[in-house]
Design a protein around this motif. Structure first.
Motif, PDB file in Angstrom:
ATOM      1  N   SER A 105       0.912  -1.274   0.073  1.00 41.13           N
ATOM      2  CA  SER A 105       0.200   0.229   0.074  1.00 41.13           C
ATOM      3  C   SER A 105       1.005   1.364   0.008  1.00 41.13           C
ATOM      4  N   SER A 106       2.005   1.421   0.613  1.00 44.25           N
ATOM      5  CA  SER A 106       2.894   2.309   0.857  1.00 44.25           C
ATOM      6  C   SER A 106       4.137   1.986   1.619  1.00 44.25           C
ATOM      7  N   SER A 107       5.154   2.649   1.427  1.00 44.36           N
ATOM      8  CA  SER A 107       6.433   2.606   1.860  1.00 44.36           C
ATOM      9  C   SER A 107       7.218   3.946   2.246  1.00 44.36           C
ATOM     10  N   GLY A 108       8.105   3.956   2.817  1.00 41.78           N
ATOM     11  CA  GLY A 108       9.041   5.127   3.199  1.00 41.78           C
ATOM     12  C   GLY A 108      10.019   4.885   4.166  1.00 41.78           C
ATOM     13  N   SER A 109      11.107   5.621   4.114  1.00 40.96           N
ATOM     14  CA  SER A 109      12.510   5.471   4.960  1.00 40.96           C
ATOM     15  C   SER A 109      12.978   6.917   5.116  1.00 40.96           C
ATOM     16  N   HIS A 110      13.722   7.057   6.285  1.00 40.61           N
ATOM     17  CA  HIS A 110      14.611   8.138   6.392  1.00 40.61           C
ATOM     18  C   HIS A 110      15.776   7.571   7.274  1.00 40.61           C
ATOM     19  N   GLN A 111      16.909   8.748   7.267  1.00 40.22           N
ATOM     20  CA  GLN A 111      17.963   8.301   7.726  1.00 40.22           C
ATOM     21  C   GLN A 111      17.809   8.391   9.429  1.00 40.22           C
ATOM     22  N   SER A 112      18.114   7.199  10.340  1.00 41.25           N
ATOM     23  CA  SER A 112      17.932   7.128  11.650  1.00 41.25           C
ATOM     24  C   SER A 112      18.574   8.041  12.367  1.00 41.25           C
ATOM     25  N   GLN A 113      18.099   9.015  13.427  1.00 42.24           N
ATOM     26  CA  GLN A 113      18.634   9.670  14.469  1.00 42.24           C
ATOM     27  C   GLN A 113      19.835   8.920  14.915  1.00 42.24           C
ATOM     28  N   LYS A 114      19.947   7.612  15.118  1.00 46.19           N
ATOM     29  CA  LYS A 114      21.222   7.044  15.607  1.00 46.19           C
ATOM     30  C   LYS A 114      22.194   7.210  14.707  1.00 46.19           C
ATOM     31  N   SER A 115      22.138   7.534  13.483  1.00 46.48           N
ATOM     32  CA  SER A 115      23.213   7.798  12.716  1.00 46.48           C
ATOM     33  C   SER A 115      23.970   9.305  12.847  1.00 46.48           C
ATOM     34  N   LYS A 116      23.132  10.051  13.761  1.00 45.60           N
ATOM     35  CA  LYS A 116      23.500  11.511  13.780  1.00 45.60           C
ATOM     36  C   LYS A 116      24.315  11.697  15.077  1.00 45.60           C
ATOM     37  N   SER A 117      24.684  12.954  15.282  1.00 44.16           N
ATOM     38  CA  SER A 117      25.423  13.238  16.604  1.00 44.16           C
ATOM     39  C   SER A 117      24.784  12.760  17.582  1.00 44.16           C
ATOM     40  N   SER A 118      25.282  12.406  19.118  1.00 45.64           N
ATOM     41  CA  SER A 118      24.637  11.998  20.094  1.00 45.64           C
ATOM     42  C   SER A 118      23.937  13.308  20.699  1.00 45.64           C
ATOM     43  N   LYS A 119      24.554  14.664  20.356  1.00 41.02           N
ATOM     44  CA  LYS A 119      23.872  15.690  20.940  1.00 41.02           C
ATOM     45  C   LYS A 119      22.422  15.929  20.311  1.00 41.02           C
ATOM     46  N   THR A 120      22.265  15.606  19.076  1.00 35.80           N
ATOM     47  CA  THR A 120      21.068  15.869  18.561  1.00 35.80           C
ATOM     48  C   THR A 120      20.083  14.599  18.844  1.00 35.80           C
ATOM     49  N   VAL A 121      20.704  13.364  19.141  1.00 36.53           N
ATOM     50  CA  VAL A 121      19.633  12.506  19.692  1.00 36.53           C
ATOM     51  C   VAL A 121      19.472  12.766  21.021  1.00 36.53           C
ATOM     52  N   SER A 122      20.198  13.357  22.123  1.00 38.60           N
ATOM     53  CA  SER A 122      19.770  13.537  23.505  1.00 38.60           C
ATOM     54  C   SER A 122      18.690  14.568  23.438  1.00 38.60           C
ATOM     55  N   ALA A 123      18.478  15.453  22.388  1.00 37.14           N
ATOM     56  CA  ALA A 123      17.497  16.446  22.627  1.00 37.14           C
ATOM     57  C   ALA A 123      16.108  15.849  22.210  1.00 37.14           C
ATOM     58  N   LYS A 124      16.133  14.537  21.637  1.00 37.31           N
ATOM     59  CA  LYS A 124      14.865  14.087  21.023  1.00 37.31           C
ATOM     60  C   LYS A 124      14.481  12.992  21.824  1.00 37.31           C
ATOM     61  N   LEU A 125      13.336  12.734  22.014  1.00 36.92           N
ATOM     62  CA  LEU A 125      12.779  11.682  22.704  1.00 36.92           C
ATOM     63  C   LEU A 125      12.276  10.539  21.746  1.00 36.92           C
ATOM     64  N   ILE A 126      11.917  10.871  20.541  1.00 31.22           N
ATOM     65  CA  ILE A 126      11.421   9.957  19.566  1.00 31.22           C
ATOM     66  C   ILE A 126      12.351  10.225  18.143  1.00 31.22           C
ATOM     67  N   ASP A 127      12.517   9.201  17.305  1.00 24.53           N
ATOM     68  CA  ASP A 127      12.912   9.656  16.024  1.00 24.53           C
ATOM     69  C   ASP A 127      11.820   9.036  15.120  1.00 24.53           C
ATOM     70  N   TYR A 128      11.133   9.962  14.204  1.00 22.22           N
ATOM     71  CA  TYR A 128      10.075   9.541  13.502  1.00 22.22           C
ATOM     72  C   TYR A 128      10.232  10.014  11.923  1.00 22.22           C
ATOM     73  N   GLY A 129       9.276   9.372  11.333  1.00 27.07           N
ATOM     74  CA  GLY A 129       9.109   9.725  10.190  1.00 27.07           C
ATOM     75  C   GLY A 129       7.654   9.907   9.569  1.00 27.07           C
ATOM     76  N   VAL A 130       7.312  10.703   8.776  1.00 28.10           N
ATOM     77  CA  VAL A 130       5.881  10.768   8.232  1.00 28.10           C
ATOM     78  C   VAL A 130       5.813  10.566   6.796  1.00 28.10           C
ATOM     79  N   ASN A 131       4.774   9.762   6.373  1.00 22.63           N
ATOM     80  CA  ASN A 131       4.642   9.607   4.726  1.00 22.63           C
ATOM     81  C   ASN A 131       3.188   9.836   4.520  1.00 22.63           C
ATOM     82  N   ARG A 132       2.818  10.410   3.258  1.00 22.70           N
ATOM     83  CA  ARG A 132       1.742  10.611   3.047  1.00 22.70           C
ATOM     84  C   ARG A 132       1.549   9.752   1.448  1.00 22.70           C
ATOM     85  N   ALA A 133       0.477   8.998   1.550  1.00 21.01           N
ATOM     86  CA  ALA A 133       0.426   8.143   0.185  1.00 21.01           C
ATOM     87  C   ALA A 133      -1.052   7.894  -0.184  1.00 21.01           C
ATOM     88  N   SER A 134      -1.330   7.334  -1.519  1.00 16.50           N
ATOM     89  CA  SER A 134      -2.427   7.038  -2.059  1.00 16.50           C
ATOM     90  C   SER A 134      -2.172   6.338  -3.243  1.00 16.50           C
TER      91      SER A 134
END
Length: 223
Positions: A105-134
């Motif tokens: 029906s749909s699919s999507g992906s993005h670069q994981s927060q775990k691949s980025k700097s620890s400072k960026t990760v520590s400021a976030k509670l979740i790592d998420y992506g949004v995809n709109r599909a039809s």
């Protein structure tokens, strides 16, 4: 979702992807469809390595799976002697059932927060992506998927621009929410174990004009 069914399904799906770079849009079982090769973001001909399905959820038309993979890093190095590490990506694949067959029906992906700097990760509670599909103008839906980055988080809730508010209790540290008929996410709320909101992020401005009459209401009207 039945925990035994989820465990069995994940056990069948935690496989290394093999085969070519294309996959059939039709499968006899959801397991067969979900273990097909996943491509890297923006690179349909590049296969994601170390593919692993992390969790599955049911939605109104089938199942949705969240997966992790590794893709090559094409960014230019900052320094000449800098070693480039592969990028970890987080993605999803939603399957819908029609009769006895399963369709992508749909699919999507993005670069994981775990691949980025620890400072960026520590400021976030979740790592998420949004995809709109039809699919050919039909089966319109929006998917919010991701992983929890903090042990303080107990649930994720989202309000979509068709007025629906959906929640994932995230028992396994992952989440996947599919809203049929929606074309976007108004806001995301992250809850702690005392059911207090730890973090809130507005993605679409209230009352912004949207397609098919979908609009977001002011946050005060959602509480």
């Amino acid at each position: 979702m039945n925990r035994r069914w989820v465990g069995c399904l994940i056990g069948c799906l935690v496989l290394t992807a093999a085969g070519g770079y294309t996959f059939s849009l039709v499968a006899a079982t959801p397991e067969e469809a979900l273990r097909q090769t996943f491509s890297c973001p923006g690179k349909p001909s590049v296969e994601a390595k170390n593919f692993q399905v992390l969790t599955t959820r049911k939605w109104s038309k089938g199942i949705v799976a969240v997966y992790r993979g590794v893709c090559p890093d094409d960014d230019k190095p900052t320094f000449a002697n800098e070693k480039k590490e592969p990028k970890e990506v987080l993605g999803y694949r939603a399957m819908r059932r029609i009769g006895m067959e399963w369709y992508l029906s749909s699919s999507g992906s993005h670069q994981s927060q775990k691949s980025k700097s620890s400072k960026t990760v520590s400021a976030k509670l979740i790592d998420y992506g949004v995809n709109r599909a039809s699919v050919k103008g039909k089966d319109r839906h929006t998917v919010l998927y991701g992983q929890v980055l903090s042990p303080q988080v107990s649930a994720i809730e989202a309000t979509f621009n068709n007025g629906k508010s959906l929640r994932d209790e995230s028992p396994d540290g992952m989440f996947a929410i599919v809203a049929t008929g929606a074309t976007g996410v108004c806001d995301i709320r992250v809850f702690g174990y005392d059911n207090q909101i730890l973090q809130r992020e507005e993605l679409i401005s209230p009352n912004s004009p949207g397609k098919d009459g979908n609009t977001c209401q002011p946050i005060s009207g959602q509480l």
